[in-house]
Design a protein around this motif. Sequence first.
Motif, short mmCIF file in Angstrom:
data_model
loop_
_atom_site.label_atom_id
_atom_site.label_comp_id
_atom_site.label_asym_id
_atom_site.label_seq_id
_atom_site.Cartn_x
_atom_site.Cartn_y
_atom_site.Cartn_z
N ASP A 155 -4.46 8.85 14.71
CA ASP A 155 -4.48 7.57 15.41
C ASP A 155 -3.13 6.91 15.58
N LEU A 156 -2.20 7.18 14.67
CA LEU A 156 -0.96 6.41 14.63
C LEU A 156 0.26 7.32 14.59
N LEU A 157 1.34 6.81 15.16
CA LEU A 157 2.65 7.43 15.02
C LEU A 157 3.42 6.63 13.98
N HIS A 158 4.05 7.33 13.03
CA HIS A 158 4.70 6.68 11.89
C HIS A 158 6.20 6.96 11.90
N LEU A 159 6.97 5.96 11.48
CA LEU A 159 8.42 6.08 11.44
C LEU A 159 8.94 5.31 10.22
N TYR A 183 22.27 1.50 -10.63
CA TYR A 183 23.54 1.25 -9.94
C TYR A 183 23.32 1.08 -8.44
N GLN A 184 22.28 1.74 -7.93
CA GLN A 184 22.01 1.74 -6.50
C GLN A 184 20.57 2.20 -6.29
N THR A 185 19.89 1.61 -5.32
CA THR A 185 18.55 2.04 -4.96
C THR A 185 18.43 2.05 -3.44
N ASN A 186 17.84 3.10 -2.93
CA ASN A 186 17.61 3.21 -1.50
C ASN A 186 16.24 2.63 -1.17
N LEU A 187 16.19 1.66 -0.25
CA LEU A 187 14.92 1.06 0.18
C LEU A 187 14.58 1.54 1.59
N VAL A 188 13.33 1.92 1.77
CA VAL A 188 12.87 2.48 3.04
C VAL A 188 11.69 1.67 3.55
N GLY A 189 11.77 1.25 4.80
CA GLY A 189 10.67 0.58 5.46
C GLY A 189 9.91 1.52 6.37
N HIS A 190 8.71 1.11 6.74
CA HIS A 190 7.81 1.94 7.54
C HIS A 190 7.26 1.11 8.68
N ALA A 191 7.01 1.75 9.80
CA ALA A 191 6.32 1.11 10.91
C ALA A 191 5.38 2.13 11.52
N ALA A 192 4.30 1.65 12.13
CA ALA A 192 3.32 2.52 12.77
C ALA A 192 2.92 1.92 14.11
N ALA A 193 2.61 2.80 15.05
CA ALA A 193 2.18 2.37 16.37
C ALA A 193 1.01 3.22 16.82
N PRO A 194 -0.02 2.62 17.42
CA PRO A 194 -1.13 3.42 17.95
C PRO A 194 -0.67 4.20 19.19
N TYR A 195 -1.32 5.32 19.43
CA TYR A 195 -0.95 6.12 20.60
C TYR A 195 -2.20 6.72 21.23
#
Length: 398
Positions: A362-366, A162-174
Amino acid sequence: MTRNGPDVVEALPQVEVDTPGAPPGCRRRLVETARLNWSATDGGDPADLAQRFLAAHGVTRDDLTRPGRHDPDDAVCGAALYLSAAAGAYTLGVSPGAPSPAPTLPDLVVVVYHHTDRPTPTPPPAHAGGWRLGPWRDSWTPAAHAAAVDAVRAAIARGDVYQTNLVGHAAAPYTGDPRPALARLAALPGARYGGTLHGPGWALGCASPETLIAVEHGRLVTRPIKGTRPATPAGRRELLASAKERAEHVMIVDLERNDLARVARTGSVRVDELFAVRRWCDLWQAESTVSAAPADGLGLADLLRAVCPGGSVTGAPKRAALAQIAALEPVGRGASMGALGWVGPDRLDLGLTIRTAAADGDLLHLWAGGGITWDSDPAAEVAEAAAKAAPIRALLAG
């Protein structure tokens, strides 16, 4: 799986506790005395491991109908508990999906704290000396995200979900220490579960406003959030008037009612508040409150199995939605869409790890996403996820 010891107050250095739900009057009087780190590759049931580890260190929650008592003069205060979305799927016996992009982050962390008579010194102001955040790289393109929305709509048309939650990801070096940046995130206004947690090679910060599960006045309580608009007068009117958002929200409320009914006293589940529009930073969000009386003998492990992963970030039916998520999302959910909070002798209060970022070496994730229904517009869903992530990206950059 790792554990630290010995289980004595002098075992580990004192730090001011910044875990969501820790008793405010105790935070400068706490010292970590035991820790459990577990990853899915370790095997076993994470919910059962958490309950048994807590009991072994003085926090017994094998019957949530028996009220406990917090005594600041007792040795044990309580424990921080973090459970990833992958661990929640693992407890249900379904695929957790793609591997986490932050593999150093455990899937279960339990940190037990004792009171001490040696107050921790006031920490110096957070300083991100040398902090630099590089460009973000998304795990999928806007076109791939939109195609995943279309795939969910096709599954809805077939009657699979009936419904599905979709989640995306991004990463950045720091470069530099990520913890002050994660602490800034945790301090956002309205972050009911604002806090941080860290271990060797990883750290996470949470600014979640959403209650996954709590025990309040003898009742199990969950507060699903579903439905978002910009925090403008027009945005509020649009959210209140949106038949699509209300239908999506009510589906998740029904799912949460069913989840609680699995572990509740018969006939005790009720919806205390439905579709209340509240502000979080620069967004309006719709929130409901669902509660129930716990069944006799309900323990922490069975409760975690019933409510994890949270319905507002999976979909309905939950198992079918998780299968869609595993097939469509290109990377795992890591620190997001799990649980983070406090378990004490007298209380249990876990937030859903939305608005959450994590750092590895190495990376920050969101992560950010939204619920997909038949009425969803792919371009609008991509834009909504970007709108949710944009202010958090800016805050983390400092």
